[in-house]
Write a protein that holds these residues in place. Structure first.
Motif, mmCIF file in Angstrom:
data_model
loop_
_atom_site.group_PDB
_atom_site.id
_atom_site.type_symbol
_atom_site.label_atom_id
_atom_site.label_comp_id
_atom_site.label_asym_id
_atom_site.label_seq_id
_atom_site.Cartn_x
_atom_site.Cartn_y
_atom_site.Cartn_z
ATOM 1 N N LEU A 1 -22.974 52.014 42.836
ATOM 2 C CA LEU A 1 -22.198 51.161 41.941
ATOM 3 C C LEU A 1 -23.059 50.019 41.390
ATOM 4 O O LEU A 1 -22.992 49.684 40.203
ATOM 5 C CB LEU A 1 -20.986 50.594 42.677
ATOM 6 C CG LEU A 1 -19.864 51.584 43.027
ATOM 7 C CD1 LEU A 1 -18.753 50.852 43.780
ATOM 8 C CD2 LEU A 1 -19.307 52.240 41.778
ATOM 9 N N ALA A 2 -23.872 49.434 42.253
ATOM 10 C CA ALA A 2 -24.713 48.316 41.820
ATOM 11 C C ALA A 2 -25.754 48.779 40.802
ATOM 12 O O ALA A 2 -25.981 48.119 39.776
ATOM 13 C CB ALA A 2 -25.397 47.680 43.032
ATOM 14 N N VAL A 3 -26.367 49.928 41.049
ATOM 15 C CA VAL A 3 -27.392 50.428 40.123
ATOM 16 C C VAL A 3 -26.777 50.782 38.771
ATOM 17 O O VAL A 3 -27.322 50.446 37.710
ATOM 18 C CB VAL A 3 -28.116 51.644 40.736
ATOM 19 C CG1 VAL A 3 -29.016 52.310 39.701
ATOM 20 C CG2 VAL A 3 -28.943 51.209 41.938
ATOM 21 N N LEU A 4 -25.637 51.480 38.801
ATOM 22 C CA LEU A 4 -24.989 51.853 37.541
ATOM 23 C C LEU A 4 -24.522 50.620 36.772
ATOM 24 O O LEU A 4 -24.645 50.559 35.542
ATOM 25 C CB LEU A 4 -23.805 52.779 37.823
ATOM 26 C CG LEU A 4 -24.171 54.182 38.338
ATOM 27 C CD1 LEU A 4 -22.910 54.941 38.739
ATOM 28 C CD2 LEU A 4 -24.940 54.960 37.285
ATOM 29 N N ALA A 5 -23.976 49.641 37.481
ATOM 30 C CA ALA A 5 -23.554 48.408 36.806
ATOM 31 C C ALA A 5 -24.747 47.673 36.220
ATOM 32 O O ALA A 5 -24.681 47.128 35.106
ATOM 33 C CB ALA A 5 -22.808 47.512 37.792
#
Length: 435
Positions: free
Chosen positions: A24-28
């Motif tokens: 989630l952090a990487v995609l965000a």
């Protein structure tokens, strides 16, 4: 067997929890970076103001995406009622639409903005090429009248020569009134011919200039490097080409031919017959009347031909509208579907993870409901329960009487909200939650 499978699913959920947060952090973060690149092309002002504004917006987008999908991953898998699931799906759809509105189209602008701008420039070149060809054809349309005018001029000149040398028309040789009239008509036709030839040269020069402008525009479309400077130079070439097209529309010789054709008929002035006797004067008058009729017929033909040329539709005025990369991506969205798919996938891929977690948690609940209560508790939970039982017994409380009293009080206070401690009935009561 079922307990082992359920436990493995539990272990799997715990094992991928860190990976889920990392994903989630990487995609965000990726969405925020592309959002920054997209929004930067939309902002105007000093470089410092644009930089900080774009950074703040992209950071807000990243935080919003991470928070939204974290909430969905945390709560949606544990909502088991049909109403709750429907409400959560509605919230997810609303959030996905908001993410697309605030981020995905800017991501697409960052991924395909330059290509979309180049396509916009390429289509503009095609439009202006068609306009230049139409203006050139309209300007050259009057050239089709040149053979008729040349034939008429030569015919009048030949008649004048024949009359001068052999008296072919009046029977008397010499340069009299008839020769003067025929020479006058031939001279007027030659003037029209000269005007058309001069117009052809001017039209050719303008058309060549327009072709050079178009060639420069095509070079700018396919040249390497940043597209923004090329777009600025492209706009300058468009302005120059628009002037060339307008000049071509004004160089048409058709209106002049129309006026000259009217002058041939309306402004016909025959000289006075200058014959030495009445018979020659009479013959000269007859010949000049014939010339008048011929000139009137020629004038009518030229007028009709000029009218046909003048009725051609003029080249419509076209205005070039520069676009930003984001606007170009929206206008030509159907040509950049892969870029749009990638931009939207970056933002909405966490939704797939949410549904995976929901399926896994649903499978865990169903597997646990099929087991007796004794098989669903762990050894640690059993030891804790035994310690609680020993503590209650040591305090002198009769556990069976306490449970029976609690059930009686519950039935009296809430007759419609009875919770049975029977394991089978509890299983039946919970079996509807995942439906």
């Amino acid at each position: 067997m079922a307990l082992g499978a359920s436990q493995r699913l539990h272990d799997g959920v715990l094992a991928v929890e860190t990976m889920t947060r990392f994903a989630l952090a990487v995609l965000a973060l990726a969405s925020g970076v592309y959002t920054y690149l997209g929004v930067r092309s939309l902002l105007d002002g000093s470089p410092t103001a644009v930089f900080f504004a774009a950074i703040i917006y992209s950071a807000s987008v990243s935080v919003a995406i991470y928070a939204f999908w974290s909430y969905m991953a945390r709560f949606y898998p544990h909502v088991t009622t049909y109403t709750g699931r429907t409400a959560m799906l509605g919230v997810m759809a609303l959030g996905a639409a908001m993410i697309i509105a605030m981020s995905s189209w800017l991501n697409a602008a960052a991924l395909a903005g330059s290509a979309a701008l180049e396509q916009h420039l390429a289509e503009t070149v095609e439009d202006y090429t068609a306009d230049l060809d139409q203006a050139h054809q309209n300007a050259l349309a009057a050239q089709s009248l040149l053979p008729d005018i040349q034939r008429a001029s030569e015919r009048f000149a030949q008649l004048a020569a024949s009359e001068r040398q052999s008296g072919a028309l009046t029977g008397t040789t010499g340069s009299g009134s008839v020769v003067q009239l025929l020479s006058q008509m031939s001279g007027q036709m030659k003037e029209l011919e000269s005007g058309i030839n001069a117009s052809r040269e001017q039209v050719t020069n303008l058309f060549n200039e327009g072709q050079k402008r178009l060639e420069t525009m095509r070079t700018l479309v396919s040249a390497p490097g940043a597209v923004a400077p090329r777009a600025d130079q492209f706009s300058s070439e468009v302005v120059a080409l628009t002037g060339v097209i307008a000049s071509l529309g004004q160089t048409s010789i058709a209106p002049s031919i129309r006026r000259a054709a009217d002058d041939l008929s309306l402004g016909f002035i025959a000289p006075v017959a200058d014959g030495g006797n009445a018979d020659l004067v009479n013959r000269q008058d007859q010949v000049m009347e014939t010339v008048r009729a011929s000139v009137a017929a020629q004038s009518k033909v030229l007028s009709q031909a000029a009218d046909e040329i003048l009725t051609r539709p003029p080249v419509p005025e076209r205005r070039f509208v520069p676009l930003s990369s984001a606007e170009a991506v929206l206008r030509y969205a159907s040509d950049f579907i892969p870029a749009w798919a990638g931009a939207i996938s970056i933002d909405l891929l966490p939704g797939v993870l949410v549904f995976i977690l929901a399926v896994v948690h649903g499978a865990i609940r169903k597997q646990e409901e099929k087991l007796p209560f004794a098989e669903r508790i762990t050894a640690a939970e059993l030891l804790q329960a035994l310690e609680v039982q020993r503590a209650v017994t040591a305090s002198g409380v009769n556990l069976e009487n306490a449970v029976a009293g609690a059930e009686t009080e519950s039935e009296a206070l809430e007759p419609n909200n009875i919770t049975s401690i029977d394991l089978k009935s509890r299983t039946r009561d919970r079996s509807h939650e995942d439906r």
